[in-house]
Design a protein around this motif. Structure first.
Motif, PDB file in Angstrom:
ATOM      1  N   THR A  23     -45.413 -48.909  41.434  1.00  0.00           N
ATOM      2  CA  THR A  23     -44.095 -49.155  41.999  1.00  0.00           C
ATOM      3  C   THR A  23     -43.448 -50.347  41.317  1.00  0.00           C
ATOM      4  O   THR A  23     -44.114 -51.152  40.661  1.00  0.00           O
ATOM      5  CB  THR A  23     -44.168 -49.430  43.516  1.00  0.00           C
ATOM      6  OG1 THR A  23     -45.003 -50.569  43.753  1.00  0.00           O
ATOM      7  CG2 THR A  23     -44.696 -48.225  44.277  1.00  0.00           C
ATOM      8  N   LEU A  34     -40.483 -51.535  47.424  1.00  0.00           N
ATOM      9  CA  LEU A  34     -41.391 -51.115  46.361  1.00  0.00           C
ATOM     10  C   LEU A  34     -40.974 -49.711  45.970  1.00  0.00           C
ATOM     11  O   LEU A  34     -41.246 -48.742  46.686  1.00  0.00           O
ATOM     12  CB  LEU A  34     -42.843 -51.155  46.837  1.00  0.00           C
ATOM     13  CG  LEU A  34     -43.365 -52.519  47.277  1.00  0.00           C
ATOM     14  CD1 LEU A  34     -44.857 -52.433  47.618  1.00  0.00           C
ATOM     15  CD2 LEU A  34     -43.131 -53.576  46.202  1.00  0.00           C
ATOM     16  N   ASP A  36     -40.837 -46.281  43.957  1.00  0.00           N
ATOM     17  CA  ASP A  36     -41.562 -45.315  43.138  1.00  0.00           C
ATOM     18  C   ASP A  36     -40.529 -44.654  42.229  1.00  0.00           C
ATOM     19  O   ASP A  36     -39.777 -43.777  42.655  1.00  0.00           O
ATOM     20  CB  ASP A  36     -42.255 -44.282  44.033  1.00  0.00           C
ATOM     21  CG  ASP A  36     -43.094 -43.289  43.247  1.00  0.00           C
ATOM     22  OD1 ASP A  36     -42.717 -42.955  42.103  1.00  0.00           O
ATOM     23  OD2 ASP A  36     -44.113 -42.829  43.780  1.00  0.00           O
ATOM     24  N   ALA A  43     -41.626 -46.410  48.134  1.00  0.00           N
ATOM     25  CA  ALA A  43     -42.943 -46.128  48.704  1.00  0.00           C
ATOM     26  C   ALA A  43     -43.211 -47.047  49.880  1.00  0.00           C
ATOM     27  O   ALA A  43     -43.960 -46.690  50.800  1.00  0.00           O
ATOM     28  CB  ALA A  43     -44.034 -46.303  47.646  1.00  0.00           C
TER      29      ALA A  43
END
Length: 260
Positions: A23, A34, A36, A43
């Motif tokens: 991430t 975070l 992705d 995430a």
């Protein structure tokens, strides 16, 4: 002001949950995302809330891409046009809105980056009885008790999420609220399931509101299903009492069903 999530905010160390997948960390005022980049969604999101200084400000801010990451790593406006999908805030607009008026406004406007959004069927995002009702309950708890809280929220990024316009639409969302009880950490975990609402085979189909289901679940189950290390939150779970066998998920039909 982009100080991000503060792991010492509760006075008990509470590290940012750590996904197994790669991430990109993006810090905003009082919260962090975070991201992705492969899935184009968060995430993990993490925000700290000071119930004693929360402000109820008029809604300001416009959805926009975060220039710190590539546009094609974010699920942008094209995902939400001409359908029944809402841009669902992961970190709620009001959650970081505390402190001075200027600080609160800067923080609430920062929640309008697409990195903090995920597609939610309109009824799910707006229903007082479902996800929004749960989020209101968490915020009201912080505000009425002058409580400090940390809240973690994200979609469950499953491999079998249905494809739609170059993304895969998350079918479930998780949330963990954490606070301090005396010298100990306490936490509660929740999952909302919109599996029965989203059918992308014929564009996008949103069935009636009654198909939404919200559960309070053991935090250990959230960690196992998402592949996220949530650190001390598992041991702090109010739903699981020490010495008892694991508790099953509880379907929530109202705020009175929540175990805090």
């Amino acid at each position: 002001m982009s100080d991000g999530y503060d792991p010492d905010f509760l006075g008990i160390p509470l590290p940012l949950p750590s996904p197994a997948r790669a991430t990109t960390r993006l810090d905003y005022p009082r919260f962090s995302v975070l991201l992705d980049e492969g899935r184009r969604f968060a995430a993990v999101t993490a925000v700290v809330i000071d119930g004693a200084t929360l402000r109820d400000l008029p809604r300001t801010g416009e959805w926009r891409l975060d220039p710190r990451v590539d546009a094609d790593a974010q699920a942008g406006p094209e995902i939400y046009s001409r359908n029944d999908l809402d841009r669902g805030h992961l970190v709620r607009r009001r959650d970081p809105g505390w402190g001075t008026t200027d600080q609160a406004q800067d923080a609430t406007e920062a929640t309008f980056f697409y990195t903090n959004a995920a597609p939610q069927a309109a009824g799910f995002n707006q229903s007082k009885e479902l996800w929004l009702g749960l989020e209101d309950h968490v915020l009201a708890y912080a505000e009425t008790t002058d409580q400090r809280m940390a809240v973690f929220t994200a979609p469950v990024l499953a491999d079998d999420d249905p494809p739609y316009r170059g993304i895969r639409v998350p079918l479930r969302f998780w949330k963990i609220a954490a606070w301090r009880e005396g010298d100990a950490l306490a936490a509660a975990g929740f999952v909302l399931d919109q599996t029965d609402l989203v059918d992308t085979r014929q564009g996008l189909v949103v069935p009636p509101l009654g198909a939404f289901r919200t559960f309070q679940v053991p935090i250990a189950e959230i960690a196992a299903e998402t592949g996220i290390d949530v650190g001390p939150l598992v041991a702090a779970d109010t739903l699981v009492r020490r010495g008892l066998r694991p508790v099953a998920a509880r379907e929530l039909r109202g705020a009175d069903d929540i175990v805090f």
